[in-house]
Design a protein around this motif. Structure first.
Motif, PDB file in Angstrom:
ATOM      1  N   ASN A   1       0.827  -1.199   0.000  1.00  0.00           N
ATOM      2  CA  ASN A   1       0.000   0.000   0.000  1.00  0.00           C
ATOM      3  C   ASN A   1       0.862   1.251   0.000  1.00  0.00           C
ATOM      4  N   VAL A   2       0.286   2.352  -0.429  1.00  0.00           N
ATOM      5  CA  VAL A   2       0.999   3.621  -0.430  1.00  0.00           C
ATOM      6  C   VAL A   2       0.995   4.212   0.973  1.00  0.00           C
ATOM      7  N   ASP A   3       1.900   5.122   1.210  1.00  0.00           N
ATOM      8  CA  ASP A   3       1.968   5.830   2.485  1.00  0.00           C
ATOM      9  C   ASP A   3       0.923   6.942   2.470  1.00  0.00           C
ATOM     10  N   LEU A   4      -0.185   6.740   3.189  1.00  0.00           N
ATOM     11  CA  LEU A   4      -1.295   7.689   3.166  1.00  0.00           C
ATOM     12  C   LEU A   4      -0.918   9.035   3.767  1.00  0.00           C
ATOM     13  N   LYS A   5      -0.091   9.043   4.788  1.00  0.00           N
ATOM     14  CA  LYS A   5       0.336  10.311   5.393  1.00  0.00           C
ATOM     15  C   LYS A   5       1.138  11.140   4.403  1.00  0.00           C
ATOM     16  N   GLU A   6       1.994  10.489   3.655  1.00  0.00           N
ATOM     17  CA  GLU A   6       2.795  11.192   2.644  1.00  0.00           C
ATOM     18  C   GLU A   6       1.894  11.753   1.541  1.00  0.00           C
ATOM     19  N   LEU A   7       0.932  10.946   1.094  1.00  0.00           N
ATOM     20  CA  LEU A   7      -0.008  11.414   0.068  1.00  0.00           C
ATOM     21  C   LEU A   7      -0.806  12.611   0.558  1.00  0.00           C
ATOM     22  N   LEU A   8      -1.313  12.534   1.781  1.00  0.00           N
ATOM     23  CA  LEU A   8      -2.096  13.636   2.343  1.00  0.00           C
ATOM     24  C   LEU A   8      -1.279  14.908   2.450  1.00  0.00           C
TER      25      LEU A   8
ATOM     26  N   PHE B   1      -0.748  16.111  -1.370  1.00  0.00           N
ATOM     27  CA  PHE B   1      -1.915  16.364  -2.217  1.00  0.00           C
ATOM     28  C   PHE B   1      -3.148  16.731  -1.398  1.00  0.00           C
ATOM     29  N   SER B   2      -2.968  17.308  -0.252  1.00  0.00           N
ATOM     30  CA  SER B   2      -4.061  17.525   0.709  1.00  0.00           C
ATOM     31  C   SER B   2      -5.253  18.294   0.138  1.00  0.00           C
ATOM     32  N   ASN B   3      -5.035  19.223  -0.759  1.00  0.00           N
ATOM     33  CA  ASN B   3      -6.150  20.011  -1.307  1.00  0.00           C
ATOM     34  C   ASN B   3      -7.116  19.179  -2.139  1.00  0.00           C
ATOM     35  N   ASN B   4      -6.606  18.150  -2.781  1.00  0.00           N
ATOM     36  CA  ASN B   4      -7.425  17.381  -3.719  1.00  0.00           C
ATOM     37  C   ASN B   4      -7.569  15.917  -3.342  1.00  0.00           C
TER      38      ASN B   4
ATOM     39  N   LYS C   1      -8.889  14.267  -6.864  1.00  0.00           N
ATOM     40  CA  LYS C   1      -9.364  15.097  -7.970  1.00  0.00           C
ATOM     41  C   LYS C   1      -8.143  15.714  -8.644  1.00  0.00           C
ATOM     42  N   ALA C   2      -7.888  15.274  -9.865  1.00  0.00           N
ATOM     43  CA  ALA C   2      -6.732  15.744 -10.628  1.00  0.00           C
ATOM     44  C   ALA C   2      -7.072  17.058 -11.317  1.00  0.00           C
TER      45      ALA C   2
ATOM     46  N   ASN D   1      -4.909  18.996 -13.155  1.00  0.00           N
ATOM     47  CA  ASN D   1      -4.246  19.142 -14.451  1.00  0.00           C
ATOM     48  C   ASN D   1      -3.339  17.940 -14.693  1.00  0.00           C
ATOM     49  N   LEU D   2      -2.807  17.840 -15.899  1.00  0.00           N
ATOM     50  CA  LEU D   2      -2.004  16.698 -16.290  1.00  0.00           C
ATOM     51  C   LEU D   2      -0.722  16.586 -15.453  1.00  0.00           C
ATOM     52  N   LYS D   3      -0.090  17.700 -15.171  1.00  0.00           N
ATOM     53  CA  LYS D   3       1.145  17.682 -14.388  1.00  0.00           C
ATOM     54  C   LYS D   3       0.902  17.086 -12.997  1.00  0.00           C
ATOM     55  N   GLU D   4      -0.188  17.519 -12.339  1.00  0.00           N
ATOM     56  CA  GLU D   4      -0.516  17.001 -11.005  1.00  0.00           C
ATOM     57  C   GLU D   4      -0.926  15.529 -11.063  1.00  0.00           C
ATOM     58  N   LEU D   5      -1.636  15.142 -12.114  1.00  0.00           N
ATOM     59  CA  LEU D   5      -2.045  13.752 -12.264  1.00  0.00           C
ATOM     60  C   LEU D   5      -0.819  12.849 -12.413  1.00  0.00           C
ATOM     61  N   ILE D   6       0.118  13.257 -13.225  1.00  0.00           N
ATOM     62  CA  ILE D   6       1.343  12.471 -13.414  1.00  0.00           C
ATOM     63  C   ILE D   6       2.108  12.347 -12.103  1.00  0.00           C
ATOM     64  N   LYS D   7       2.222  13.446 -11.386  1.00  0.00           N
ATOM     65  CA  LYS D   7       2.910  13.456 -10.089  1.00  0.00           C
ATOM     66  C   LYS D   7       2.237  12.481  -9.116  1.00  0.00           C
ATOM     67  N   PHE D   8       0.900  12.514  -9.080  1.00  0.00           N
ATOM     68  CA  PHE D   8       0.147  11.627  -8.199  1.00  0.00           C
ATOM     69  C   PHE D   8       0.346  10.164  -8.591  1.00  0.00           C
ATOM     70  N   LEU D   9       0.234   9.862  -9.876  1.00  0.00           N
ATOM     71  CA  LEU D   9       0.386   8.479 -10.340  1.00  0.00           C
ATOM     72  C   LEU D   9       1.784   7.934 -10.062  1.00  0.00           C
ATOM     73  N   LYS D  10       2.780   8.781 -10.165  1.00  0.00           N
ATOM     74  CA  LYS D  10       4.145   8.338  -9.839  1.00  0.00           C
ATOM     75  C   LYS D  10       4.263   7.994  -8.358  1.00  0.00           C
ATOM     76  N   LYS D  11       3.553   8.736  -7.507  1.00  0.00           N
ATOM     77  CA  LYS D  11       3.595   8.481  -6.061  1.00  0.00           C
ATOM     78  C   LYS D  11       2.947   7.150  -5.704  1.00  0.00           C
TER      79      LYS D  11
END
Length: 127
Positions: free
Chosen positions: A2-9, A12-15, A39-40, A42-52
């Motif tokens: 699983n991903v690290d939820l604290k790191e994701l929050l 990417f806390s706003n979305n 909620k993505a 833009n493309l740059k943020e979506l790519i960043k999220f998917l890499k995480k």
């Protein structure tokens, strides 16, 4: 795995929402929750999220919710909603349309008609 939820929050806390209720994200107002809702914007943020998240979570891309039935149970993964920045349509040439992933079928059909391009008529009645 699983991903690290604290790191994701923190990043990417706003979305990003955890244990998010999906009832208001479909036309039928039914369904349960998802482990992670993103909620993505833009493309740059979506790519960043998917890499995480890499391939550590199940992913479901949610469109407009017009043809989506969501189970009452919990989805153990990530639901990604594409924001309005993915709702763009343009012509590349006289015969080629470029449409973002969040463009509705009706909008695409209307754009084709306005630009004298045939073959998209069947999309006009699909929500």
């Amino acid at each position: 795995m699983n991903v690290d939820l604290k790191e994701l929050l923190s990043e990417f806390s706003n979305n990003l929402k955890l244990d998010y209720n999906l009832k208001k994200k479909n036309w039928f107002n039914i369904g349960g929750t998802t482990k992670i809702y993103y909620k993505a914007e833009n493309l740059k943020e979506l790519i960043k999220f998917l890499k995480k998240i890499e391939k550590k979570e199940n992913i479901f891309i949610l469109g407009g919710g017009s043809n989506t039935l969501i189970t009452d149970g919990k989805f153990n993964g990530v639901v990604i909603k594409l924001a309005n920045n993915f709702n763009n349509i343009s012509k590349l040439s006289e015969e080629i349309i470029i449409a973002g992933a969040a463009v509705s079928d009706r909008s695409l059909s209307d754009f084709a008609m306005e630009n004298s391009l045939g073959g998209f008529e069947f999309l006009s009645c699909i929500p």
